[in-house]
Design a protein around this motif. Structure first.
Motif, PDB file in Angstrom:
ATOM      1  N   PRO A 179       0.972  -1.319  -0.081  1.00 24.73           N
ATOM      2  CA  PRO A 179       0.049   0.092   0.044  1.00 24.73           C
ATOM      3  C   PRO A 179       0.952   1.279  -0.047  1.00 24.73           C
ATOM      4  CG  PRO A 179      -0.245  -1.269   2.058  1.00 24.73           C
ATOM      5  CD  PRO A 179       0.847  -1.936   1.067  1.00 24.73           C
ATOM      6  N   ARG A 180       0.385   2.236  -0.656  1.00 25.93           N
ATOM      7  CA  ARG A 180       1.198   3.387  -0.667  1.00 25.93           C
ATOM      8  C   ARG A 180       0.659   4.429   0.208  1.00 25.93           C
ATOM      9  NH1 ARG A 180       0.102   4.307  -6.789  1.00 25.93           N
ATOM     10  NH2 ARG A 180      -1.243   2.684  -6.356  1.00 25.93           N
ATOM     11  N   PRO A 181       1.479   5.138   0.998  1.00 25.89           N
ATOM     12  CA  PRO A 181       0.906   6.209   1.854  1.00 25.89           C
ATOM     13  C   PRO A 181       0.238   7.231   1.071  1.00 25.89           C
ATOM     14  CG  PRO A 181       3.505   6.342   1.582  1.00 25.89           C
ATOM     15  CD  PRO A 181       2.794   5.428   0.707  1.00 25.89           C
ATOM     16  N   VAL A 182      -0.927   7.613   1.700  1.00 25.91           N
ATOM     17  CA  VAL A 182      -1.838   8.507   1.144  1.00 25.91           C
ATOM     18  C   VAL A 182      -1.591  10.010   2.067  1.00 25.91           C
ATOM     19  CG1 VAL A 182      -4.211   9.282   0.816  1.00 25.91           C
ATOM     20  CG2 VAL A 182      -3.542   6.888   0.557  1.00 25.91           C
ATOM     21  N   ASP A 199      -2.095  13.604   3.606  1.00 26.43           N
ATOM     22  CA  ASP A 199      -3.116  13.788   4.783  1.00 26.43           C
ATOM     23  C   ASP A 199      -4.037  14.777   3.928  1.00 26.43           C
ATOM     24  OD1 ASP A 199      -2.162  12.259   6.875  1.00 26.43           O
ATOM     25  OD2 ASP A 199      -1.003  13.814   7.514  1.00 26.43           O
ATOM     26  N   VAL A 226     -11.193   5.872   6.646  1.00 26.87           N
ATOM     27  CA  VAL A 226     -10.097   5.240   5.772  1.00 26.87           C
ATOM     28  C   VAL A 226     -10.148   6.122   4.316  1.00 26.87           C
ATOM     29  CG1 VAL A 226      -9.970   2.818   6.608  1.00 26.87           C
ATOM     30  CG2 VAL A 226     -11.552   3.614   4.904  1.00 26.87           C
ATOM     31  N   ARG A 227      -8.935   6.268   3.917  1.00 23.39           N
ATOM     32  CA  ARG A 227      -8.853   6.954   2.614  1.00 23.39           C
ATOM     33  C   ARG A 227      -8.745   6.115   1.569  1.00 23.39           C
ATOM     34  NH1 ARG A 227     -10.582  12.080   3.865  1.00 23.39           N
ATOM     35  NH2 ARG A 227      -9.670  12.741   5.490  1.00 23.39           N
ATOM     36  N   THR A 239      -5.719   2.974   0.456  1.00 23.10           N
ATOM     37  CA  THR A 239      -5.049   2.713   1.913  1.00 23.10           C
ATOM     38  C   THR A 239      -5.306   1.269   2.175  1.00 23.10           C
ATOM     39  OG1 THR A 239      -6.882   3.713   3.274  1.00 23.10           O
ATOM     40  CG2 THR A 239      -5.212   5.188   2.488  1.00 23.10           C
ATOM     41  N   SER A 240      -4.576   0.716   2.952  1.00 20.04           N
ATOM     42  CA  SER A 240      -4.682  -0.374   3.518  1.00 20.04           C
ATOM     43  C   SER A 240      -4.993  -0.526   4.922  1.00 20.04           C
ATOM     44  CB  SER A 240      -3.297  -1.551   3.074  1.00 20.04           C
ATOM     45  OG  SER A 240      -3.667  -2.780   3.718  1.00 20.04           O
ATOM     46  N   GLN A 241      -5.810  -0.996   5.465  1.00 16.52           N
ATOM     47  CA  GLN A 241      -6.311  -0.955   6.685  1.00 16.52           C
ATOM     48  C   GLN A 241      -6.277  -2.354   7.410  1.00 16.52           C
ATOM     49  OE1 GLN A 241      -6.659   1.587   8.770  1.00 16.52           O
ATOM     50  NE2 GLN A 241      -6.140   2.745   7.035  1.00 16.52           N
TER      51      GLN A 241
END
Length: 68
Positions: A31-34, A36, A57-58, A61-63
């Motif tokens: 997952p790539r950082p999104v 803020d 969640v955006r 993203t991976s949760q």
């Protein structure tokens, strides 16, 4: 279904490689950082966030569920 198998495979591979003292595999997509955002979350993003133990969640993203 392919994405789910990939996620499980990545997690198991990471744990196995860590126990063997190896670096994480580069075979799986991470997952790539999104960035803020000052925007709030949609109702759907809040619902998924609640299930994962976070505010929201955006997209992209991976949760992972946080223990209660």
């Amino acid at each position: 279904m392919e994405g789910r198998q990939n996620l499980i495979g990545r997690g198991l591979t990471d744990k196995a490689r860590e126990s063997l003292g190896l670096e994480p595999s580069d075979v799986f997509r991470r997952p790539r950082p999104v960035a803020d955002s000052t925007k709030g979350f949609s109702l759907a993003q809040k619902m998924v966030g609640k299930a994962c133990g976070v505010e929201g969640v955006r997209p992209g993203t991976s949760q992972h569920r946080v223990g209660r």
